[in-house]
Design a protein around this motif. Structure first.
Motif, mmCIF file in Angstrom:
data_model
loop_
_atom_site.group_PDB
_atom_site.id
_atom_site.type_symbol
_atom_site.label_atom_id
_atom_site.label_comp_id
_atom_site.label_asym_id
_atom_site.label_seq_id
_atom_site.Cartn_x
_atom_site.Cartn_y
_atom_site.Cartn_z
ATOM 1 N N ASP A 25 0.810 -1.223 0.000
ATOM 2 C CA ASP A 25 0.000 0.000 0.000
ATOM 3 C C ASP A 25 0.843 1.273 0.000
ATOM 4 N N ASP A 26 2.170 1.160 -0.154
ATOM 5 C CA ASP A 26 3.016 2.349 -0.257
ATOM 6 C C ASP A 26 2.737 3.060 -1.572
ATOM 7 N N ILE A 169 7.521 12.519 1.084
ATOM 8 C CA ILE A 169 8.902 12.148 1.424
ATOM 9 C C ILE A 169 9.703 12.186 0.126
ATOM 10 N N VAL A 170 10.763 12.976 0.092
ATOM 11 C CA VAL A 170 11.469 13.228 -1.161
ATOM 12 C C VAL A 170 12.904 12.719 -1.066
ATOM 13 N N ASP A 171 13.333 11.980 -2.101
ATOM 14 C CA ASP A 171 14.716 11.498 -2.157
ATOM 15 C C ASP A 171 15.164 11.415 -3.607
ATOM 16 N N ALA A 194 -1.938 11.912 8.773
ATOM 17 C CA ALA A 194 -1.381 12.471 7.542
ATOM 18 C C ALA A 194 -1.374 11.438 6.414
ATOM 19 N N THR A 195 -1.626 11.912 5.214
ATOM 20 C CA THR A 195 -1.446 11.094 4.014
ATOM 21 C C THR A 195 0.013 11.217 3.586
ATOM 22 N N ILE A 196 0.679 10.090 3.366
ATOM 23 C CA ILE A 196 2.120 10.097 3.086
ATOM 24 C C ILE A 196 2.390 9.415 1.751
ATOM 25 N N ILE A 197 3.179 10.074 0.908
ATOM 26 C CA ILE A 197 3.630 9.464 -0.340
ATOM 27 C C ILE A 197 5.139 9.650 -0.468
ATOM 28 N N GLY A 198 5.741 8.887 -1.352
ATOM 29 C CA GLY A 198 7.162 9.023 -1.646
ATOM 30 C C GLY A 198 7.369 9.583 -3.043
ATOM 31 N N ILE A 199 8.308 10.519 -3.175
ATOM 32 C CA ILE A 199 8.603 11.151 -4.457
ATOM 33 C C ILE A 199 10.102 11.005 -4.708
ATOM 34 N N PHE A 200 10.461 10.391 -5.834
ATOM 35 C CA PHE A 200 11.858 10.090 -6.121
ATOM 36 C C PHE A 200 12.246 10.645 -7.491
#
Length: 209
Positions: A25-26, A169-171, A194-200
């Motif tokens: 679910d990430d 979350i940014v990397d 909080a709704t959390i997503i990853g951005i790469f």
């Protein structure tokens, strides 16, 4: 020819075998693909990431490539993220492997985040005060674990208010997804609503991919 921005792509089941620490679910998004085991001459995205990761202790000429890469990553992410999402989101860069007191401390992803949109809510909510060996400098069998990161990650409570509602979350690189998973754990424990997503900027692929 300049590297053309592309739409952000979501990690799904066709990618997940390459990012084994991610959960089903990430919600993680990436712009480019960097080919592992190939140098900066292999592709434009390999060149971009190579320049972005140049050490802060490099000479002035080398650092000019790093600054250009930081600007490029920010511009490409800005062009790919929806303005309405950026207006409500808090960008949280993943901490670098070096502690802030280390001469090699490299806050490149914080710089990228602050350049995406002037006035954007950027917070170093997760801090790492212990220097660790960067994953790209480790052997394959000695990669950092989620548990090791959780032991050195903490929330900077001085930046916790107001509580963010949406966190990006940014990397620069998505490899196994270890750092993202540790960041998600720490942030979701502190900000459960909080709704959390990853951005790469890029995800790692292998030559056979």
């Amino acid at each position: 020819m300049a590297l053309k921005p592309i739409r952000l792509t979501r990690i799904d089941e066709t990618h997940r075998d390459s990012h084994t620490r991610l959960c089903a679910d990430d919600h993680c998004l990436f712009l480019y693909e960097k080919t592992s085991g190939r140098d900066y001459t292999f592709s434009k995205s390999n060149n971009l990431i190579s320049n972005l990761k140049k050490p802060v202790t490099s000479n002035a000429n080398v650092l000019s490539y790093k600054r250009n890469a930081i600007s490029k990553c920010a511009a490409d992410l800005r062009a790919s993220l929806r303005p309405e999402w950026l207006r409500i989101a808090t960008l949280v860069p993943i901490p670098p492997s070096k502690a802030p007191s280390d001469p090699a401390y490299d806050n490149r992803m914080e710089q990228v985040c602050r350049l995406i949109v002037d006035g954007q809510d950027v917070r170093n909510l997760v801090i790492q005060n212990t220097t660790m060996v960067a994953n790209h400098a480790r052997g394959t069998a000695d990669r950092v674990t989620v548990e090791e990161l959780l032991a050195v990650y903490s929330i900077d409570e001085s930046l916790a208010n107001p509580a963010p509602n949406v966190i990006g979350i940014v990397d620069d690189m998505l490899t196994a997804g270890t750092h993202y998973r540790a960041m998600h754990t720490v942030l979701s424990d502190r900000f459960p609503d909080a709704t959390i997503i990853g951005i790469f900027v890029a995800r790692r692929i292998f030559p056979d991919d």
